[in-house]
Design an enzyme around this catalytic site. Structure first.
Site, short mmCIF file in Angstrom:
data_model
loop_
_atom_site.label_atom_id
_atom_site.label_comp_id
_atom_site.label_asym_id
_atom_site.label_seq_id
_atom_site.Cartn_x
_atom_site.Cartn_y
_atom_site.Cartn_z
CB CYS A 32 -0.99 -0.31 0.59
SG CYS A 32 -2.47 1.19 1.27
CE1 TYR A 38 -8.22 1.92 8.94
CE2 TYR A 38 -8.98 3.66 10.38
CZ TYR A 38 -8.88 2.89 8.58
OH TYR A 38 -9.87 4.11 7.52
CB CYS A 39 -3.80 -1.33 7.35
SG CYS A 39 -3.72 -2.53 5.99
NE ARG A 152 -8.10 5.12 4.56
CZ ARG A 152 -8.66 4.52 4.30
NH1 ARG A 152 -8.49 3.95 5.13
NH2 ARG A 152 -8.08 4.64 3.08
CB CYS A 269 -20.17 -13.57 2.73
SG CYS A 269 -18.40 -12.18 2.88
CG ASP A 291 -9.55 -9.90 2.20
OD1 ASP A 291 -8.74 -9.98 2.50
OD2 ASP A 291 -10.68 -8.72 3.00
CB CYS A 340 -26.99 -12.31 12.08
SG CYS A 340 -26.92 -13.11 14.17
#
Length: 396
Positions: A32, A38-39, A152, A269, A291, A340
């Site tokens: 990146c 916080y990534c 960010r 999902c 992911d 949920c």
């Protein structure tokens, strides 16, 4: 036995393995151009590729990806590109992608492309490709400048808001369709009105809020992680702001609830019965079921040697899909379980590394559902009675 790692493939009587309905492709892996505090993806201890300096998908791997997945997924093929920052591959990578899709696609095949970006690298040349081929972009920004720039940041520690806003202005100027992805952290979770009004003031009509839930090795919340109570309050106040203009703007959380109430499969999902709707493809062709679980123990195979038919039927993929179904007495007795579906396995696993735990945000849902399900259900029924909800589309 099938696959390059000798992983067993499901046979008769072992359950039904879902087809891979879409791909989340990471052409630059976790690389990146920003350094967001916080990534969750960059510099993870469990990252199988963390010691490799250059992680950019090769043209050979890209061609193999397009060729095999278009063959497998006919007649509808969905490619979503994410990172890290997926635009670090350069524009020529995506021009080649389009060439391969045109070369290997068949008559009657519908191919769609999407990309999630921090928008820093957006310019007119990128927009020309996105517009010509009808790409949908997701732009990451967390709200007004002082909120966004809390976490960010650039690699030099500077805020990114002005660069992102220039990217958004370029997208709007070039009439490229995009949505907003807003991470909910301690910087903005107590400011739902300010955040909502900011996005609506920009003319944004679709926002996805992503609640932060990251923990240390002992299960303690990291400083930017929000509490379930904070998330619940944020959603409830956002619902009150959104409800009067629900036909003009869309919030993904409420959109997904409306889809579930309409009897459709939600777009998220997290609200599916099992975790098997998509696969992640890393820069080198390695395939994973989610992911959040790009980890050695969950690797399914590699597209350079394994077919999608083999990958889709692996017992390891099936085992991951069933993690959502681990029994919890609270879930079995809950009136909202049908909505949920036990939540997200990542949010069950994250604090203490146990899939059998409750979703970290379960208390949030129990705050929100009693207040919003009734109005949403009545609205969905009204729209469906008018024939407004086409099959496969959101009621909104």
């Amino acid at each position: 036995m099938g696959g390059s790692f000798g992983l067993p493939i499901l046979g008769h009587g072992q359950g039904v393995a879902s087809r891979v309905s879409s791909l989340l492709v990471k052409p630059a892996s976790a690389l990146c151009n920003l350094d967001c505090a916080y990534c969750f993806y960059l510099d993870r201890e469990a990252d199988p590729y963390k010691d490799l300096p250059r992680r950019i998908m090769s043209e050979e791997t890209l061609e193999r990806l397009v060729d095999t997945y278009l063959f497998y997924s006919y007649p509808a093929s969905v490619f979503a590109f994410q990172g890290g920052e997926p635009m670090l591959t350069g524009l020529k990578f995506y021009q080649k992608l389009i060439e391969f899709q045109q070369q290997y696609g068949r008559d009657g095949q519908n191919v769609s492309n999407a990309l999630q970006t921090n928008a820093v690298l957006i310019n007119d040349d990128w927009c020309a490709l996105f517009r010509e081929y009808n790409w949908l972009l997701g732009v990451s920004i967390d709200g007004p400048q002082e909120i966004n720039d809390a976490y960010r940041l650039t690699r030099q520690g500077h805020g990114t808001w002005q660069q992102v806003m220039r990217g958004i202005e370029t997208l709007e100027k070039n009439k490229v369709e995009f949505n907003i992805l807003c991470v909910l952290s301690q910087a903005n979770v107590e400011k739902p009105r300010e955040v909502y009004k900011f996005f609506r003031g920009l003319g944004i009509d679709y926002v996805q809020y992503i609640p932060l839930a990251e923990f240390d090795g002992a299960g303690n919340r990291l400083p930017f992680t929000i509490t379930p109570e904070q998330y619940g309050r944020f959603l409830l106040e956002t619902f009150e702001l959104w409800w009067p203009e629900r036909r003009k703007a869309r919030i993904r959380f409420f959109d997904n609830l409306a889809e579930a109430l309409a009897g459709q499969q939600p777009g998220s999902c997290c609200m599916h019965e099992t975790c098997d709707s998509y696969c992640v493809v890393e820069y080198n062709g390695d395939v994973y079921p989610c992911d959040f679980f790009v980890e050695k123990d969950w690797k399914l195979g590699n597209i350079m040697v394994d077919s999608w038919a083999e990958i889709s039927r692996l017992q390891r993929r099936y085992a991951f899909a069933l993690k959502k179904l681990l029994p919890r007495p609270e879930c079995q007795a809950c009136e909202y379980y049908a909505l949920c579906r036990g939540g997200c396995p990542k949010l069950r696993h994250a604090p203490f590394h146990r899939f059998e735990d409750l979703d970290y945000f379960c208390p949030s849902y129990k705050m929100v559902f009693p207040k919003v399900v009734g109005p949403l259900k009545a609205e969905v029924e009204k729209l469906m009675a008018r024939g407004a909800a086409a099959q496969g589309a959101s009621p909104y």
